[in-house]
Design an enzyme around this catalytic site. Structure first.
Site, PDB file in Angstrom:
ATOM      1  N   TYR A  57      75.746  34.797  79.612  1.00 56.05           N
ATOM      2  CA  TYR A  57      74.959  33.736  78.958  1.00 56.05           C
ATOM      3  C   TYR A  57      75.527  33.427  77.568  1.00 56.05           C
ATOM      4  CZ  TYR A  57      71.416  31.867  75.873  1.00 56.05           C
ATOM      5  OH  TYR A  57      70.783  31.127  74.906  1.00 56.05           O
ATOM      6  N   ARG A 111      65.827  49.149  75.449  1.00 57.89           N
ATOM      7  CA  ARG A 111      66.381  48.293  76.507  1.00 57.89           C
ATOM      8  C   ARG A 111      67.893  48.204  76.317  1.00 57.89           C
ATOM      9  NH1 ARG A 111      64.145  42.187  76.812  1.00 57.89           N
ATOM     10  NH2 ARG A 111      65.285  42.072  74.845  1.00 57.89           N
ATOM     11  N   GLY A 142      71.522  47.145  75.819  1.00 60.01           N
ATOM     12  CA  GLY A 142      72.139  45.930  75.265  1.00 60.01           C
ATOM     13  C   GLY A 142      71.469  45.382  74.029  1.00 60.01           C
TER      14      GLY A 142
HETATM   15  C1  UD1 Z   1      66.575  37.434  74.046  1.00 58.16           C
HETATM   16  C2  UD1 Z   1      67.935  37.233  74.634  1.00 58.16           C
HETATM   17  C3  UD1 Z   1      68.685  36.204  73.826  1.00 58.16           C
HETATM   18  C4  UD1 Z   1      67.909  34.913  73.717  1.00 58.16           C
HETATM   19  C5  UD1 Z   1      66.533  35.209  73.134  1.00 58.16           C
HETATM   20  C6  UD1 Z   1      65.673  33.962  73.149  1.00 58.16           C
HETATM   21  C7  UD1 Z   1      68.372  39.432  75.609  1.00 58.16           C
HETATM   22  C8  UD1 Z   1      69.196  40.695  75.519  1.00 58.16           C
HETATM   23  N1  UD1 Z   1      68.619  38.522  74.663  1.00 58.16           N
HETATM   24  O1  UD1 Z   1      66.783  37.975  72.777  1.00 58.16           O
HETATM   25  O2  UD1 Z   1      69.923  35.947  74.434  1.00 58.16           O
HETATM   26  O3  UD1 Z   1      68.595  34.032  72.885  1.00 58.16           O
HETATM   27  O4  UD1 Z   1      65.897  36.195  73.935  1.00 58.16           O
HETATM   28  O5  UD1 Z   1      64.475  34.194  72.482  1.00 58.16           O
HETATM   29  O6  UD1 Z   1      67.578  39.257  76.515  1.00 58.16           O
HETATM   30  N2  UD1 Z   1      60.887  43.895  73.370  1.00 58.16           N
HETATM   31  C9  UD1 Z   1      59.937  44.853  73.587  1.00 58.16           C
HETATM   32  N3  UD1 Z   1      59.155  44.754  74.696  1.00 58.16           N
HETATM   33  C10 UD1 Z   1      59.283  43.724  75.605  1.00 58.16           C
HETATM   34  C11 UD1 Z   1      60.257  42.738  75.374  1.00 58.16           C
HETATM   35  C12 UD1 Z   1      61.053  42.847  74.250  1.00 58.16           C
HETATM   36  O7  UD1 Z   1      59.786  45.780  72.801  1.00 58.16           O
HETATM   37  O8  UD1 Z   1      58.539  43.697  76.601  1.00 58.16           O
HETATM   38  C13 UD1 Z   1      61.689  43.959  72.141  1.00 58.16           C
HETATM   39  C14 UD1 Z   1      63.187  43.933  72.331  1.00 58.16           C
HETATM   40  O9  UD1 Z   1      63.693  45.213  72.476  1.00 58.16           O
HETATM   41  C15 UD1 Z   1      63.631  43.253  71.029  1.00 58.16           C
HETATM   42  C16 UD1 Z   1      62.486  42.302  70.697  1.00 58.16           C
HETATM   43  O10 UD1 Z   1      61.356  42.799  71.399  1.00 58.16           O
HETATM   44  O11 UD1 Z   1      63.724  44.196  69.982  1.00 58.16           O
HETATM   45  C17 UD1 Z   1      62.728  40.868  71.124  1.00 58.16           C
HETATM   46  O12 UD1 Z   1      63.104  40.832  72.498  1.00 58.16           O
HETATM   47  P1  UD1 Z   1      63.229  39.450  73.282  1.00 58.16           P
HETATM   48  O13 UD1 Z   1      62.028  38.620  73.048  1.00 58.16           O
HETATM   49  O14 UD1 Z   1      63.596  39.752  74.704  1.00 58.16           O
HETATM   50  O15 UD1 Z   1      64.413  38.694  72.528  1.00 58.16           O
HETATM   51  P2  UD1 Z   1      65.928  39.157  72.241  1.00 58.16           P
HETATM   52  O16 UD1 Z   1      66.284  40.389  72.973  1.00 58.16           O
HETATM   53  O17 UD1 Z   1      66.151  39.120  70.784  1.00 58.16           O
END
Ligand code: UD1
Length: 339
Positions: free
Chosen positions: A152, A293, A295
């Site tokens: 992506y 998670r 990556g």
């Molecule tokens: C993700 C995408 C990124 C995209 C962005 C859009 C990945 C690796 N990256 O970024 O390419 O541009 O979304 O908004 O998927 N978290 C939790 N619990 C959850 C879900 C997430 O603790 O159930 C944490 C994650 O570890 C992270 C943070 O919340 O620290 C944000 O996660 P997320 O909303 O998925 O966004 P990104 O990983 O930053």
């Protein structure tokens, strides 16, 4: 100005259509409706009192883009939101990501340039930056395709390379690369918002589903990062601020190539986001710490000052605005657009 929004019925596209109409521009949506609902156009009309006609078709097909120009052109600008965007899925299905995310740009540019567009505004991503040593990420932060972890993000950076080459041989054309950080939030009316299919991967829509009782608890992916509270930090930006960034980019577009970060510049941790959501809901949400998670970076956030200096744009909405608007949208649309 008259703008063709490819992927305009999606989450960011629909909010941008609203912001364009409210700023006095005209918006036409081209969308294949694979990851959104045709009901979006009626919601846009309710909010703005104006119409954003929908052309049902694929931005990856030259014929469909030509049809949009024939039926609704000429256009001053194309905004390109039409992309696949799930990081995990992109690792499983790289060809789908490279094909879709590049074919759309190809078809839109082919038809757009032949029809005399003056600007092309591309939805890029803050995940084109990869080195934590560069935080906060400026537009100059070193980027290397092979350092990016997933198809992506690579497909977005490939697009940036293609667009830069195309701009060189079309010197009168503006190409603007908008590198989004983490778009969240919803229109304050509660009529338009994020409608992910299935269980959300991203934090904010996941928390919203927990808050309505559709999912049992929030999993916090790691609390042993080198951050102030140990949980991951991100640069969440209200989708209406992001939409307004597109309007600013359109109105300030000059011939040439320019890249801008669209974020707040404020790192927010998982625990801070959940606490803000709990304030919006008025009670605590069930949550527990899970393993990291794969990556994930500890922290990503940008330096948004270039957009402020050159576009006169700055995000103004707070974290509590973001969670309040998501909660409002989620309560009014517990099953998304289609109910
Ligand atoms: C993700 C995408 C990124 C995209 C962005 C859009 C990945 C690796 N990256 O970024 O390419 O541009 O979304 O908004 O998927 N978290 C939790 N619990 C959850 C879900 C997430 O603790 O159930 C944490 C994650 O570890 C992270 C943070 O919340 O620290 C944000 O996660 P997320 O909303 O998925 O966004 P990104 O990983 O930053």
């Amino acid at each position: 100005m008259r703008v063709l929004l490819a992927g305009g019925a999606g989450y960011v596209g629909a909010h941008t259509a609203i912001a364009l109409i409210e700023a006095g521009h005209e918006a036409v949506l081209l969308d294949d409706l694979t990851n959104t609902s045709g009901l979006v156009t009626e919601r846009i009309a309710r909010i703005t009192g104006g119409r954003a006609p929908l052309v049902a078709g694929s931005a990856a097909h030259v014929d469909d883009v030509e049809r949009a120009f024939a039926e609704h052109g000429p256009f001053d600008s194309i905004m390109h939101f039409a992309a696949k965007k799930a990081v995990g899925e992109s690792v499983e299905k790289p060809l789908d990501y490279y094909a879709n995310n590049l074919d759309t740009t190809y078809a839109l540019l082919r038809v757009g340039i032949a029809n005399g567009i003056r600007s092309f505004i591309f939805s890029s991503t803050g995940t084109v930056y990869s080195d934590p040593a560069d935080l906060p990420f400026t537009e100059e932060a070193t980027r290397n395709l092979v350092d990016l972890s997933n198809p992506y993000s690579k497909s977005k950076l490939m697009n940036e390379v293609v667009l830069a080459d195309v701009q060189k041989v079309n010197p009168g054309l503006n190409i603007t690369l908008l590198r989004y950080f983490n778009p969240v939030g919803a229109h304050e009316s509660g009529l338009v918002g994020e409608d992910p299919k299935g269980t959300p991967n991203n934090l904010m829509p996941f928390v919203a589903r927990v808050a309505v009782g559709a999912l049992p608890e929030v999993g916090i992916f790691g609390d042993d990062y080198d951050t102030p509270d140990g949980t991951g930090q991100r640069d969440y930006i209200h989708v209406v601020d992001l939409a307004e960034g597109h309007v600013a980019a359109l109105e300030k577009a000059q011939p040439g190539l320019a890249a801008y970060n669209l974020g707040t510049g404020i790192p927010v941790s998982v625990r801070e986001l959940v606490a803000s959501f709990e304030r919006a809901v008025g009670h605590e949400l069930p949550k527990s710490v899970k393993p990291r998670r794969a990556g994930d970076l500890a922290a990503t956030y940008c330096d948004p000052s270039k957009a402020e200096h050159e576009l006169g744009w700055k995000a103004t909405r707070t974290l509590d605005d973001m969670t309040r608007d998501v909660w409002n949208w989620q309560q009014k649309n517990p099953g998304g657009y289609e109910g």
